[in-house]
Design a protein around this motif. Sequence first.
Motif, PDB file in Angstrom:
ATOM      1  N   GLN A  32       0.832  -1.206   0.000  1.00 38.09           N
ATOM      2  CA  GLN A  32       0.000   0.000   0.000  1.00 38.09           C
ATOM      3  C   GLN A  32       0.864   1.253   0.000  1.00 38.09           C
ATOM      4  O   GLN A  32       0.517   2.247  -0.642  1.00 38.09           O
ATOM      5  CB  GLN A  32      -0.929   0.002   1.216  1.00 38.09           C
ATOM      6  CG  GLN A  32      -2.096  -0.972   1.071  1.00 38.09           C
ATOM      7  CD  GLN A  32      -2.863  -1.162   2.365  1.00 38.09           C
ATOM      8  OE1 GLN A  32      -2.402  -0.771   3.444  1.00 38.09           O
ATOM      9  NE2 GLN A  32      -4.030  -1.788   2.273  1.00 38.09           N
ATOM     10  N   ALA A  33       2.004   1.191   0.713  1.00 42.90           N
ATOM     11  CA  ALA A  33       2.895   2.349   0.756  1.00 42.90           C
ATOM     12  C   ALA A  33       3.355   2.717  -0.653  1.00 42.90           C
ATOM     13  O   ALA A  33       3.444   3.893  -1.007  1.00 42.90           O
ATOM     14  CB  ALA A  33       4.093   2.051   1.654  1.00 42.90           C
ATOM     15  N   ARG A  34       3.618   1.700  -1.475  1.00 40.64           N
ATOM     16  CA  ARG A  34       4.040   1.946  -2.859  1.00 40.64           C
ATOM     17  C   ARG A  34       2.947   2.682  -3.636  1.00 40.64           C
ATOM     18  O   ARG A  34       3.213   3.621  -4.378  1.00 40.64           O
ATOM     19  CB  ARG A  34       4.389   0.626  -3.558  1.00 40.64           C
ATOM     20  CG  ARG A  34       5.706   0.054  -3.084  1.00 40.64           C
ATOM     21  CD  ARG A  34       6.005  -1.315  -3.651  1.00 40.64           C
ATOM     22  NE  ARG A  34       7.268  -1.766  -3.095  1.00 40.64           N
ATOM     23  CZ  ARG A  34       8.445  -1.629  -3.716  1.00 40.64           C
ATOM     24  NH1 ARG A  34       8.492  -1.141  -4.929  1.00 40.64           N
ATOM     25  NH2 ARG A  34       9.561  -1.997  -3.128  1.00 40.64           N
ATOM     26  N   GLU A  35       1.713   2.229  -3.441  1.00 40.39           N
ATOM     27  CA  GLU A  35       0.583   2.865  -4.120  1.00 40.39           C
ATOM     28  C   GLU A  35       0.408   4.319  -3.635  1.00 40.39           C
ATOM     29  O   GLU A  35       0.143   5.219  -4.427  1.00 40.39           O
ATOM     30  CB  GLU A  35      -0.687   2.026  -3.884  1.00 40.39           C
ATOM     31  CG  GLU A  35      -1.964   2.580  -4.482  1.00 40.39           C
ATOM     32  CD  GLU A  35      -1.897   2.918  -5.966  1.00 40.39           C
ATOM     33  OE1 GLU A  35      -1.108   2.317  -6.713  1.00 40.39           O
ATOM     34  OE2 GLU A  35      -2.646   3.846  -6.372  1.00 40.39           O
ATOM     35  N   HIS A  36       0.622   4.547  -2.321  1.00 39.95           N
ATOM     36  CA  HIS A  36       0.537   5.910  -1.786  1.00 39.95           C
ATOM     37  C   HIS A  36       1.581   6.830  -2.390  1.00 39.95           C
ATOM     38  O   HIS A  36       1.289   7.982  -2.720  1.00 39.95           O
ATOM     39  CB  HIS A  36       0.697   5.894  -0.260  1.00 39.95           C
ATOM     40  CG  HIS A  36      -0.575   5.544   0.439  1.00 39.95           C
ATOM     41  ND1 HIS A  36      -0.623   4.705   1.536  1.00 39.95           N
ATOM     42  CD2 HIS A  36      -1.851   5.908   0.193  1.00 39.95           C
ATOM     43  CE1 HIS A  36      -1.879   4.570   1.915  1.00 39.95           C
ATOM     44  NE2 HIS A  36      -2.653   5.277   1.121  1.00 39.95           N
ATOM     45  N   ILE A  37       2.792   6.332  -2.519  1.00 41.81           N
ATOM     46  CA  ILE A  37       3.865   7.141  -3.100  1.00 41.81           C
ATOM     47  C   ILE A  37       3.490   7.513  -4.536  1.00 41.81           C
ATOM     48  O   ILE A  37       3.622   8.655  -4.962  1.00 41.81           O
ATOM     49  CB  ILE A  37       5.217   6.387  -3.074  1.00 41.81           C
ATOM     50  CG1 ILE A  37       5.636   6.099  -1.634  1.00 41.81           C
ATOM     51  CG2 ILE A  37       6.299   7.193  -3.793  1.00 41.81           C
ATOM     52  CD1 ILE A  37       6.830   5.157  -1.498  1.00 41.81           C
ATOM     53  N   ARG A  38       2.976   6.533  -5.289  1.00 40.52           N
ATOM     54  CA  ARG A  38       2.541   6.792  -6.666  1.00 40.52           C
ATOM     55  C   ARG A  38       1.517   7.926  -6.711  1.00 40.52           C
ATOM     56  O   ARG A  38       1.655   8.879  -7.473  1.00 40.52           O
ATOM     57  CB  ARG A  38       1.941   5.525  -7.284  1.00 40.52           C
ATOM     58  CG  ARG A  38       1.580   5.682  -8.760  1.00 40.52           C
ATOM     59  CD  ARG A  38       0.521   4.687  -9.221  1.00 40.52           C
ATOM     60  NE  ARG A  38      -0.786   4.954  -8.627  1.00 40.52           N
ATOM     61  CZ  ARG A  38      -1.617   5.919  -9.002  1.00 40.52           C
ATOM     62  NH1 ARG A  38      -1.287   6.738  -9.991  1.00 40.52           N
ATOM     63  NH2 ARG A  38      -2.772   6.101  -8.392  1.00 40.52           N
ATOM     64  N   GLN A  39       0.475   7.809  -5.829  1.00 45.00           N
ATOM     65  CA  GLN A  39      -0.586   8.819  -5.805  1.00 45.00           C
ATOM     66  C   GLN A  39      -0.049  10.198  -5.440  1.00 45.00           C
ATOM     67  O   GLN A  39      -0.394  11.199  -6.054  1.00 45.00           O
ATOM     68  CB  GLN A  39      -1.637   8.435  -4.769  1.00 45.00           C
ATOM     69  CG  GLN A  39      -2.753   7.586  -5.343  1.00 45.00           C
ATOM     70  CD  GLN A  39      -3.695   7.099  -4.259  1.00 45.00           C
ATOM     71  OE1 GLN A  39      -3.830   7.718  -3.206  1.00 45.00           O
ATOM     72  NE2 GLN A  39      -4.324   5.973  -4.513  1.00 45.00           N
ATOM     73  N   ASN A  40       0.799  10.220  -4.406  1.00 45.29           N
ATOM     74  CA  ASN A  40       1.358  11.485  -3.943  1.00 45.29           C
ATOM     75  C   ASN A  40       2.182  12.160  -5.047  1.00 45.29           C
ATOM     76  O   ASN A  40       2.050  13.366  -5.283  1.00 45.29           O
ATOM     77  CB  ASN A  40       2.214  11.243  -2.680  1.00 45.29           C
ATOM     78  CG  ASN A  40       3.038  12.445  -2.305  1.00 45.29           C
ATOM     79  OD1 ASN A  40       4.159  12.624  -2.799  1.00 45.29           O
ATOM     80  ND2 ASN A  40       2.475  13.308  -1.455  1.00 45.29           N
ATOM     81  N   SER A  43      -0.197  13.540  -7.841  1.00 51.08           N
ATOM     82  CA  SER A  43      -0.846  14.818  -7.486  1.00 51.08           C
ATOM     83  C   SER A  43       0.156  15.954  -7.525  1.00 51.08           C
ATOM     84  O   SER A  43      -0.165  17.056  -7.980  1.00 51.08           O
ATOM     85  CB  SER A  43      -1.443  14.776  -6.080  1.00 51.08           C
ATOM     86  OG  SER A  43      -1.983  13.545  -5.804  1.00 51.08           O
ATOM     87  N   SER A 126      10.227   6.231   2.783  1.00 55.50           N
ATOM     88  CA  SER A 126      10.195   4.779   2.547  1.00 55.50           C
ATOM     89  C   SER A 126      11.587   4.197   2.309  1.00 55.50           C
ATOM     90  O   SER A 126      11.753   2.978   2.275  1.00 55.50           O
ATOM     91  CB  SER A 126       9.343   4.480   1.319  1.00 55.50           C
ATOM     92  OG  SER A 126       9.938   5.062   0.171  1.00 55.50           O
TER      93      SER A 126
END
Length: 341
Positions: A32-40, A43, A126
């Motif tokens: 999930q952390a990987r997906e969060h970094i992608r989203q951040n 944006s 991360s």
Amino acid sequence: PLPALTPKFSNILDQVCIQCYKDFAPNIIEDQAREHIRQNLESFIRQEFPGTRLNLFGSSKNGFGFKQSDLDICMTIDGLETSEGLDCIRIIEELARVLKKHSGLRNVLPITTAKVPIVKFFHVRSSLEVDISLYNTLALHNTRLLSSYAAIDSRVKYLCYTMKVFTKMCDIGDASRGSLSSYAYTLMVLYFLQQRNPPVIPALQEIYKEPKKPEILVDGWNVYFFDKIDELPACWPDYGSNTESVGELWLGLLRFYTEEFDFKEHVICIRRKNLLTTFKKQWTSKYIVIEDPFDLNHNLGAGLSRKMTNFIMKAFINGRRVFGTPIKGFPKEYPSKMEYF
Ligand code: CTP
Ligand code: MG
């Protein structure tokens, strides 16, 4: 000749392979952390370049990721199918300029001289290394292909993790330092599993229900493959025939690449079951020849020097000896580096 594989030793080998997966695979939180970094990042970039889209690929998505694997990201622009007509080098430089303003990143570096231009940086929270490339569309498809193979049988996953651990330990798994990429070694594992008798996995690019193989062209290459893995039992006659254990297969793989596979004669090619010759491809000047499953002009072994090729082959020969020599109990720790001679 190696001693026969006793049930007890075979069991230890199974455990070693499964442990490679358990020790190195990310957990759900890390995924999930990987997906969060992608989203951040998406944006953040969109504040200056609206319409930017970031996609994860590589081992974050192909089912063979390590906790510490880099984050491979492919950038596209909404409304643009391909990078045709784009000044990729300028975009990469602009992207680097934008990302330098992001307080959570360090060492933002545009690399515009490489075959695939990228922006490279370090994500502080991360501790992950991130690479952003542009319109790396075939890589998105080969990521999906690998993840489909991983979904067929858990032995695929265990063996690919074991192979990755092995190549990192032996220092033969870093394409930027003249050896082969993780991707290339994964293709070697998949090829072995297709050629095993009976096979563990099919050539997904050869399975289709239509009278003719469907054609989905991306950058001029057909990226079709059978991706309805839950329907595979009905579409592939060999489904479930191979019942070997992971440990047996791992030793089988080391034997295959040291004793059976004829590197001079044949190409490591996962898109079809029939053997492909180095002669037919006109790829006779290299010893290790690995065809990309979609970009058929790409030999993943093309960059290997003679010396590196020997180094890799020696690592496999020693691996075969080390893993083929029975030990009494489960090994206590990973060797810091394999011995070569
Ligand atoms: N790739 C490719 N052709 C290559 C090298 C890489 O298409 N010659 C693509 C593959 O989709 C690969 C991805 O780029 O999965 C990322 O490459 P890399 O980071 O080297 O390997 P990973 O599979 O991500 O493995 P690792 O865990 O070592 O990062
Ligand atoms: Mg990667």
